[in-house]
Scaffold this motif. Structure first.
Motif, PDB file in Angstrom:
ATOM      1  N   SER A  85     -12.509 -16.893   9.383  1.00 13.79           N
ATOM      2  CA  SER A  85     -11.364 -17.118   9.744  1.00 13.79           C
ATOM      3  C   SER A  85     -10.579 -15.686   9.534  1.00 13.79           C
ATOM      4  O   SER A  85     -11.109 -14.746   8.997  1.00 13.79           O
ATOM      5  N   ARG A  86      -9.776 -15.486  10.430  1.00 15.03           N
ATOM      6  CA  ARG A  86      -9.047 -14.233  10.546  1.00 15.03           C
ATOM      7  C   ARG A  86      -7.518 -14.472   9.894  1.00 15.03           C
ATOM      8  O   ARG A  86      -6.917 -15.341  10.119  1.00 15.03           O
ATOM      9  N   VAL A  87      -7.138 -13.297   9.401  1.00 11.66           N
ATOM     10  CA  VAL A  87      -5.835 -13.095   8.513  1.00 11.66           C
ATOM     11  C   VAL A  87      -5.495 -12.046   9.158  1.00 11.66           C
ATOM     12  O   VAL A  87      -5.810 -10.831   8.891  1.00 11.66           O
ATOM     13  N   ARG A  88      -3.992 -11.975   9.429  1.00  9.03           N
ATOM     14  CA  ARG A  88      -3.257 -10.634   9.938  1.00  9.03           C
ATOM     15  C   ARG A  88      -2.238 -10.497   8.665  1.00  9.03           C
ATOM     16  O   ARG A  88      -1.412 -11.361   8.413  1.00  9.03           O
ATOM     17  N   VAL A  89      -2.324  -9.329   8.212  1.00 13.43           N
ATOM     18  CA  VAL A  89      -1.267  -8.911   7.245  1.00 13.43           C
ATOM     19  C   VAL A  89      -0.533  -7.831   7.662  1.00 13.43           C
ATOM     20  O   VAL A  89      -1.002  -6.773   8.342  1.00 13.43           O
ATOM     21  N   THR A  90       0.834  -7.884   7.703  1.00 15.25           N
ATOM     22  CA  THR A  90       1.723  -6.867   8.242  1.00 15.25           C
ATOM     23  C   THR A  90       2.446  -6.474   6.852  1.00 15.25           C
ATOM     24  O   THR A  90       2.867  -7.233   6.137  1.00 15.25           O
ATOM     25  N   VAL A  91       2.570  -5.063   6.893  1.00 10.95           N
ATOM     26  CA  VAL A  91       3.097  -4.360   5.741  1.00 10.95           C
ATOM     27  C   VAL A  91       4.527  -4.219   6.073  1.00 10.95           C
ATOM     28  O   VAL A  91       4.851  -3.517   7.080  1.00 10.95           O
ATOM     29  N   VAL A  92       5.366  -4.698   5.389  1.00 11.58           N
ATOM     30  CA  VAL A  92       6.804  -4.650   5.717  1.00 11.58           C
ATOM     31  C   VAL A  92       7.439  -3.215   5.062  1.00 11.58           C
ATOM     32  O   VAL A  92       7.072  -3.205   3.795  1.00 11.58           O
ATOM     33  N   ASP A  93       8.197  -2.540   5.819  1.00  9.11           N
ATOM     34  CA  ASP A  93       8.857  -1.513   5.358  1.00  9.11           C
ATOM     35  C   ASP A  93       9.733  -1.625   4.281  1.00  9.11           C
ATOM     36  O   ASP A  93      10.735  -2.628   4.615  1.00  9.11           O
ATOM     37  N   ILE A  94      10.097  -0.664   3.265  1.00  8.95           N
ATOM     38  CA  ILE A  94      11.068  -0.557   2.380  1.00  8.95           C
ATOM     39  C   ILE A  94      11.412   0.952   2.558  1.00  8.95           C
ATOM     40  O   ILE A  94      10.641   1.973   2.833  1.00  8.95           O
ATOM     41  N   ASN A  95      12.803   1.365   2.017  1.00 12.73           N
ATOM     42  CA  ASN A  95      13.209   2.740   2.185  1.00 12.73           C
ATOM     43  C   ASN A  95      12.586   3.481   0.901  1.00 12.73           C
ATOM     44  O   ASN A  95      13.456   3.552  -0.064  1.00 12.73           O
ATOM     45  N   ASP A  96      11.456   3.816   0.822  1.00 12.63           N
ATOM     46  CA  ASP A  96      11.017   4.633  -0.153  1.00 12.63           C
ATOM     47  C   ASP A  96      10.804   5.854   0.264  1.00 12.63           C
ATOM     48  O   ASP A  96       9.955   6.789  -0.537  1.00 12.63           O
ATOM     49  N   ASN A  97      11.031   6.485   1.454  1.00  8.44           N
ATOM     50  CA  ASN A  97      10.930   7.863   1.567  1.00  8.44           C
ATOM     51  C   ASN A  97      12.510   8.632   1.855  1.00  8.44           C
ATOM     52  O   ASN A  97      13.091   8.079   2.553  1.00  8.44           O
ATOM     53  N   ARG A  98      12.468   9.889   1.425  1.00  7.10           N
ATOM     54  CA  ARG A  98      13.757  10.563   1.458  1.00  7.10           C
ATOM     55  C   ARG A  98      13.512  11.496   2.805  1.00  7.10           C
ATOM     56  O   ARG A  98      12.420  11.772   3.156  1.00  7.10           O
ATOM     57  N   PRO A  99      14.622  11.817   3.533  1.00 11.34           N
ATOM     58  CA  PRO A  99      14.314  12.790   4.741  1.00 11.34           C
ATOM     59  C   PRO A  99      13.970  14.126   4.247  1.00 11.34           C
ATOM     60  O   PRO A  99      14.158  14.391   3.146  1.00 11.34           O
ATOM     61  N   THR A 100      13.035  14.794   4.842  1.00 17.08           N
ATOM     62  CA  THR A 100      12.282  16.116   4.547  1.00 17.08           C
ATOM     63  C   THR A 100      12.841  17.016   5.634  1.00 17.08           C
ATOM     64  O   THR A 100      12.314  16.744   6.800  1.00 17.08           O
ATOM     65  N   PHE A 101      13.466  18.204   5.169  1.00 17.45           N
ATOM     66  CA  PHE A 101      13.333  19.194   6.276  1.00 17.45           C
ATOM     67  C   PHE A 101      12.178  20.086   6.578  1.00 17.45           C
ATOM     68  O   PHE A 101      11.583  20.271   5.697  1.00 17.45           O
ATOM     69  N   TYR A 102      11.823  20.292   7.867  1.00 21.74           N
ATOM     70  CA  TYR A 102      10.949  21.322   8.159  1.00 21.74           C
ATOM     71  C   TYR A 102      11.170  21.995   9.266  1.00 21.74           C
ATOM     72  O   TYR A 102      11.287  21.327  10.391  1.00 21.74           O
TER      73      TYR A 102
END
Length: 668
Positions: free
Chosen positions: A74-91
């Motif tokens: 059987s096949r199972v598709r897992v989708t990882v839902v985003d959370i806001n766990d990253n700050r913007p980073t300048f480069y």
């Protein structure tokens, strides 16, 4: 570990044949961040999931296998839902530009950039100028980060205007470090440096040592003067793979390179001169060339088996081998050769052929179940590199007789994993076959499996295993060592009728031996002798310590370190490359000894130690020096020669020295 789903399968059989176990796989290959409880089918995370660093979707395969070896997928598709766990980073964090006093309002000055790997609104970045670091001479586009000149620069000659820019994402998280923009306002008549080329192209091999020179960029003024110009990398290399010498413009490697991870980098090199500085920019494309450091790999595995009817026509393609190579160009071009046909010997190689380019296995001879019921084909895949790397694929071909057969197994191929060093007599798999021989001329229903007896076809792989003739349970007869042999292909024969006098059916059992951390790392040389020139730049690599480990996976993943930290040298934990931490002085110390520890990733880990003997080579960095005279002092000599008297006198401003030299001369 987080439980997020449960799969369930049913089986109509009873007893051990109806017992279901679950195994988990990944359709696309790669690292599997999930586990499954084999008894219940509960799916759990095995590591912390990070959608921003890895995949956001996984295609899982769950295999349910009963006690007799029958399975369903059987096949199972897992989708990882985003959370806001990253700050913007300048480069980059610091932007330096110059503007002429003649620049007109509306001129684009620079674009600041902050990256946020989150998705959707969480990853949308907006910019603003902080009050303590702003200027009414410029405007900032809050969505694009573009800074433009809004007013005339008249009266601002020879000044530096600074701005501080912050970034915030759609979830309200701000950049941990703000960006600073320094704008040098220069007189309209002042010329910026000019690079000899608007764009440079360099190539460097992925296996070079740190500190290797890649190329040189040069800039000068319109009058041709190149002195006083300083160089820096302004963007394009956030991980710091390269450095540029500020005065010479020489670009060098600063970290180990990997073509498979990064094929090329586009650097922005800045040249500055004057005070306040005027800037110029050139682009440098550095291509990281490939070396043949990856062997071919087979998809989905390095072995397979199939059932081929005896009446198959010659010329039929019976299987296509799929293989890939992580390298590039000629190093990744694969060719296939049939090197062995198992028990059939040379006749097997006259029965099957392999297309060198496509990997298609084709029937080129006739088949006879009575003569050869099974072929073990070994196909080697070679890449086009130098030295050439190769891997071997095993294809087991079972021949299906045209007429009535003996017992039929519930699956053609059984797959099982056993840990090396599994105790002797351990039972690990029960096979099952049913007697389906015809009864009379009209056929009949299947007979009971109790009338079937089992045995292993006697060959090299079968020597380490046994099978219970009545129940079909396979067990271990001799010790397993993955480093000696990591896979066994067993042929199980099932014979019908009392005393095993009837017809015979067959199936394949593929036993994969999994690794235990039972081998320590081994250094290629326990004592390695290296040489390095004095006065080299800090961070220059000059040699490697290498080791191998016969284990696999994490158990063979090696890390290097120095037993005692040293202020002169450092070692790369992944590659074993030794580099300088500061410029060496041979006149202060001409040799060093470093104790290197290499450790594997097993639990518990194993390690080995070796010694690096380092000799510092001399540079001509010292002028001659008189040992009996002091600088700016005269030396008074008074020489007395027998037979004649000669006096040399001199006066020092601070002291007087008289040296009497008695010399005997032989006069001609």
């Amino acid at each position: 570990m987080f439980l997020f789903h449960q799969v369930s399968a049913t089986d109509g059989d009873r007893g051990s044949f109806g017992t279901i176990t679950y195994t988990l796989g990944l359709s696309s290959g790669g690292t599997l961040p999930f586990t499954i409880t084999k008894e219940t089918g509960q799916l759990c995370t095995s590591t912390v999931l990070d959608r921003d660093e890895g995949l956001d979707k996984f295609e899982l395969t769950v295999t349910a296998t009963d006690g007799g070896g029958l399975s369903s997928v059987s096949r199972v598709r897992v989708t990882v839902v985003d959370i806001n766990d990253n700050r913007p980073t300048f480069y980059p964090v610091l932007y330096m530009v110059s503007l002429s006093t003649h620049s007109a309002p509306g001129t684009s000055v620079v674009k600041v950039t902050a990256n946020d790997p989150d998705a959707g609104e969480n990853g949308r970045v907006t910019y603003r100028t902080l009050p303590e670091g702003g200027s009414n001479l410029f405007t900032l586009n809050k969505d694009t980060g573009v800074i433009s000149l809004s007013r005339s620069l008249h009266g601002k000659t020879n000044t530096v205007i600074s701005m501080v820019i912050s970034a915030v994402d759609g979830g309200g998280l701000t950049a941990p470090v703000n960006a600073r923009v320094n704008v040098s306002v220069v007189a309209g008549s002042m010329a910026s440096p000019v690079f000899e080329q608007g764009q440079y192209f360099f190539t460097v091999s992925e296996d070079v040592l740190r500190g290797t020179a890649v190329g040189v960029v040069r800039a000068g003024t319109k009058s041709g003067v190149s002195k006083g110009i300083l160089y820096s990398i302004s963007s394009g290399d956030p991980d710091g793979y390269f450095t540029v010498d500020s005065t010479s413009g020489t670009i060098r490697t600063a970290l180990p390179l990997d073509h498979e991870t990064c094929v090329s980098l586009d650097l922005e090199i800045q040249a500055r001169s004057g005070s306040p500085p005027a800037y110029a920019t050139s682009h440098v494309r550095i291509t990281i060339s490939d070396v043949n450091d990856n062997a071919p790999t087979f998809l989905p595995s390095s072995s397979e088996s199939l059932l081929l009817p005896e009446i198959t026509k010659m010329g039929t393609v019976i299987y296509r081998i799929q293989a890939t190579d992580k390298d590039s160009g000629h190093n990744s071009q694969l060719s296939f050769d049939l090197i062995s046909a198992g028990a059939a010997g040379s006749s097997g190689q006259r029965t099957f052929g392999v297309d060198r380019g496509s990997g298609e296995v084709r029937l080129i001879g006739s088949l006879s179940y009575e003569s050869v019921p099974r072929y073990d084909l070994q196909v080697v895949a070679k890449d086009g590199g130098a030295p050439q790397l190769s891997s071997t694929f095993t294809l087991v071909v079972h021949i299906q007789a045209q007429n009535a057969q003996g017992p039929t197994f519930d699956t053609l191929t059984y797959r099982v994993e056993l840990r090396e060093n599994t105790p002797l007599n351990t039972r690990f798999l029960q096979v099952r076959a049913l007697n389906r021989e015809a009864s009379g001329n009209t056929g009949s229903s299947p007979a009971s499996s109790s009338s079937v007896s089992y045995r292993l076809r006697p060959d090299g792989d079968a020597a380490g295993f046994g099978i219970m003739p009545d129940t079909g349970w396979l067990f271990v007869r001799s010790s397993l060592d993955r480093e000696v042999k990591d896979m066994y292909l067993l042929t199980v024969l099932a014979t019908s009728g009392p005393g095993g006098g009837g017809r015979t059916g067959s199936a394949t059992v593929r036993v994969t031996v999994t690794d235990e951390n039972d081998n320590s790392p081994r250094l290629s040389q326990e004592r390695v002798f290296l040489a390095v020139r004095e006065n080299l730049l800090a961070g220059t690599g000059f040699g490697r310590v290498s080791a191998t480990d016969r284990d696999a996976g994490l158990n063979a993943r090696l890390t290097y370190r120095l037993l005692h930290s040293d202020r002169h040298f450092q070692i790369n934990s992944q590659t074993g490359e030794i580099s300088t931490r500061l410029a060496l002085d041979r006149e202060q110390q001409s040799s060093y000894q470093l104790v290197v520890v290499v450790q594997d990733g097993g639990t518990p880990p194993r390690s080995a130690t070796g010694t690096a003997h380092i000799t510092v080579l001399d540079d001509n960095d010292n002028a001659p020096n008189f040992t009996h005279a002091r600088p700016e002092r005269e030396l008074l000599l008074q020489v007395r020669i027998e037979g004649e008297r000669s006096v040399i006198e001199g006066y020092s401003s601070t002291r007087r020295k008289i040296v009497y030299v008695n010399t005997y001369l032989n006069w001609c």
